[in-house]
Design a protein around this motif. Structure first.
Motif, PDB file in Angstrom:
ATOM      1  N   LYS A  20       0.835  -1.207   0.000  1.00  0.00           N
ATOM      2  CA  LYS A  20       0.000   0.000   0.000  1.00  0.00           C
ATOM      3  C   LYS A  20       0.871   1.260   0.000  1.00  0.00           C
ATOM      4  O   LYS A  20       0.491   2.272  -0.595  1.00  0.00           O
ATOM      5  N   ILE A  78      -1.411   0.059   9.196  1.00  0.00           N
ATOM      6  CA  ILE A  78      -2.601  -0.202   8.378  1.00  0.00           C
ATOM      7  C   ILE A  78      -3.834   0.443   8.998  1.00  0.00           C
ATOM      8  O   ILE A  78      -4.685   1.015   8.290  1.00  0.00           O
ATOM      9  N   TRP A  83      -5.880   1.560   5.550  1.00  0.00           N
ATOM     10  CA  TRP A  83      -5.742   0.631   4.425  1.00  0.00           C
ATOM     11  C   TRP A  83      -6.570  -0.627   4.602  1.00  0.00           C
ATOM     12  O   TRP A  83      -6.781  -1.380   3.652  1.00  0.00           O
ATOM     13  N   ASP A  86      -9.557  -1.302   2.224  1.00  0.00           N
ATOM     14  CA  ASP A  86      -9.382  -1.851   0.876  1.00  0.00           C
ATOM     15  C   ASP A  86      -9.470  -3.373   0.846  1.00  0.00           C
ATOM     16  O   ASP A  86      -9.562  -3.971  -0.229  1.00  0.00           O
TER      17      ASP A  86
END
Length: 636
Positions: A20, A78, A83, A86
């Motif tokens: 990411k 994260i 993230w 996603d």
């Protein structure tokens, strides 16, 4: 065991954070493609600690501690960056095809979980090495002898992760190896998906290729072998990243990703890194030549590709140097084979030495491999031709042509006698050169199914195609891929695997696992890790796969030790019941040997080995394996 599957899920977390951070394109973020690159980045992240630990022979806890810290730090990153959102898949209008894919993929993973990993053959070496790493820390010493240098799979990060899994989950190494089959299936399938997606830029075609690959390998229980992981996962990702670089031009993230792929490939199986590097360097050289003829700008991305593939070369050079030092050089090995051939001919027709030499040189220089050994049967070659033709007529003809060119380079290297002979003299063995075929295998695995369904990509925008045709194709693909639609699968094996899934267990393999674990418990109870154990070569392998001990001799010269011939002679003397007692005691003190282990399941075998107990006391027995502790008075 769920905890083992959880460990392998956690391995992807640090790599996902890096994935990411590098901001790959949104369309590339299908779950399997993300997993493939995430595992790659996670392995690369742990590479510095792995290499340092191997060469400094640090405790396994150093690698495991870094792994835990990287997971915790990645989870925090994260969450902070958001993230995790996603990872939530929204089915939308494509709910039916997604549901079918999820169901079929789950069936394959479940069958891999029930099937388990193979425990015999080459698995004995891998498990023995992991047992050694688990007991003694990360080291490149020979796992059977406990010393020297093992050129095969040195600095292997895959072995380090499995040993770390045993340490962190507190499970037996044998359980980790056996239960990691779904993980191996997952990452190998993710590599096939990634390459198919890069070539065709269509996730339905990529899924079809993945399902066919899984179906063809439904009966394969050694997907966890490093050579399989290197072929289907790392070679696929490496080729995919190289093709992506050709599309994107000079792009730092793809050059870095390719370099990391070769860095990991060198640690998992350096041979494949060397082979793919040779192919990509040859490809880049041709393209640079074409660019210079056309007087175009300097192709820096191709130069970057050539530099990236060099990351695996040091690992291959170390393996090659150590192998030459521990045995004969590759040239001597080939010359010895030629000498044997000449002597045999000389015996049959004496007095024709010069003519025999000429014939031998001609035979070696004319070595070549039938095309069927590279591309498969004539039916498979026809399918491959049709698939490439359809691919070249599609909108992805540049990527398909690049893949075809890569296959062509491999065929040239293997089929041209002079090039094959050079490769043979460097490698030292035919089977090593034929590992080149792995690049072709991966390419054909995605081209045959994906190329035949390339028309779906042109019609995907139609509702009927997406909601009706694609689900039917997915189900048909699943059925055909496990019913011997080509020569690559044995229908009876596939059928037996499905029966095993229904019965929920493979009883014979599970019985073998339990027997090895019980023997391991017996050995750990009475023999400290790293102790010298006397056993014949076959029994020694059975011991090493269950517990980390030091043996006198193994089947092959696996590691680089200076006294292997002396060890072989000493082992023969120790196991010969006619050896004088004084000489045997002297040899027992030489190493020093503290335990004597033998397997005798029948009364006759037990009677045969009864004399051994004159030198010690039986401290334990299980499944016919007896552990004799040498009397301390003898060793004084």
């Amino acid at each position: 065991m769920f905890v083992i599957h959880l460990f392998w899920i956690c391995v992807a977390i640090p790599g996902y954070a890096l994935y990411k951070q590098m901001a790959f394109e949104k369309k590339e973020q299908c779950i399997l493609a993300v997993l493939s690159v995430s595992y790659l980045f996670s392995f690369a992240l742990h590479t510095p600690v792995s290499i340092l630990s191997y060469w400094l022979e640090l405790p396994l806890s150093v690698f495991s501690s870094f792994f835990v810290i990287s997971i915790l730090a990645s989870i925090a990153l994260i969450i902070v960056k958001g993230w995790w959102r996603d990872l939530i898949i929204m089915p939308g209008k494509e709910m039916l095809p997604n549901a079918i894919i999820f169901a079929l993929f789950s069936i394959f993973l479940y069958s891999a979980d029930i099937r388990g990993s193979y425990l015999m053959g080459d698995a004995e070496f891998h498990v023995a090495r992991i047992q050694f790493l688990f007991a003694s820390g990360l080291s490149n010493a020979d796992p059977f002898l406990g010393e020297g240098f093992s050129p095969w799979y040195h600095t292997n990060i895959f072995h380090a992760f499995i040993a770390s899994a045993a340490q962190l989950t507190r499970c037996d190494v044998l359980d980790i190896w056996y239960q990691s089959s779904p993980f191996a299936t997952l990452i190998n399938a993710s590599g096939i998906y990634f390459l198919a997606f890069i070539v065709f830029d269509n996730r339905w075609i990529a899924w079809i290729a993945t399902l066919v690959f899984l179906g063809h390998n439904v009966s394969c229980d050694y997907m966890i072998y490093p050579n399989k992981v290197s072929t289907y996962w790392l070679l696929s990702v490496g080729i995919g990243m190289a093709l992506k670089m050709l599309d994107s031009g000079f792009c730092a993230k793809y050059i870095l990703s390719l370099a990391l792929c070769f860095l990991v490939l060198g640690q998992v199986h350096s041979l494949y890194g060397l082979f793919l590097g040779v192919v990509l360097i040859a490809y880049a050289t041709v393209l640079i030549g074409i660019q210079s003829v056309r007087n175009r700008a300097v192709p820096y991305h191709l130069i970057g590709m050539m530099l990236a593939v060099s990351m695996s070369i040091p690992f291959a050079l170390i393996s090659r140097y150590a192998f030459v030092q521990s045995t004969h050089s590759a040239v001597e090995a080939v010359d010895e084979e030629e000498a044997t051939y000449q002597n045999r001919n000389a015996d049959e027709a004496p007095g024709q030495g010069n003519e025999d030499n000429a014939r031998t040189d001609e035979r070696v220089n004319a070595r070549t491999v039938p095309l069927a050994n590279i591309l498969g049967s004539s039916e498979e070659q026809l399918l491959l031709l049709v698939a490439f033709t359809l691919g070249l007529l599609s909108g992805r003809k540049k990527q398909v042509a690049s893949l075809l060119f890569i296959i062509g380079i491999v065929i040239v290297f293997i089929r041209v006698p002079s090039l094959y002979n050079i490769a043979l003299r460097i490698a030292g063995s035919d089977w090593i050169v034929m590992r080149f075929q792995g690049i072709v295998s991966v390419s054909t695995d995605i081209m045959i199914p994906a190329g035949l369904f390339v028309l779906l990509a042109e019609c995907e925008r139609y509702w009927f195609i997406k909601t009706v045709v694609i689900p039917i194709v997915m189900i048909a693909t699943f059925g055909l891929s496990i019913s011997d639609c080509s020569t690559m699968v044995d229908y009876e094996k596939a059928k037996s695997v499905i029966v095993k899934v229904v019965n929920r267990t493979d009883k014979r393999k599970r019985a073998l696992l339990d027997r090895l674990k019980n023997r391991g418990n017996l050995l750990r109870e009475h023999i400290p890790a790293g102790s010298y154990v006397l056993a014949d070569i076959t029994t020694g392998y059975k011991i090493a796969i269950s517990h980390s001990v030091r043996l006198l001799k193994v089947r092959k010269n696996v590691g680089r030790v200076h006294d292997k011939e002396e060890r072989a002679a000493d082992l023969r003397s120790l196991l010969d019941r006619n050896t004088e007692r004084k000489k045997r005691i002297k040899l027992l003190k030489k190493y020093p040997i503290q335990f004597w282990v033998y397997i005798a399941r029948t009364r006759g075998a037990r009677k045969k080995y009864a004399w051994i107990e004159e030198y010690g006391t039986c401290v334990g027995t299980k499944y016919g394996m007896k552990v004799i502790k040498i009397n301390s008075e003898i060793l004084r």
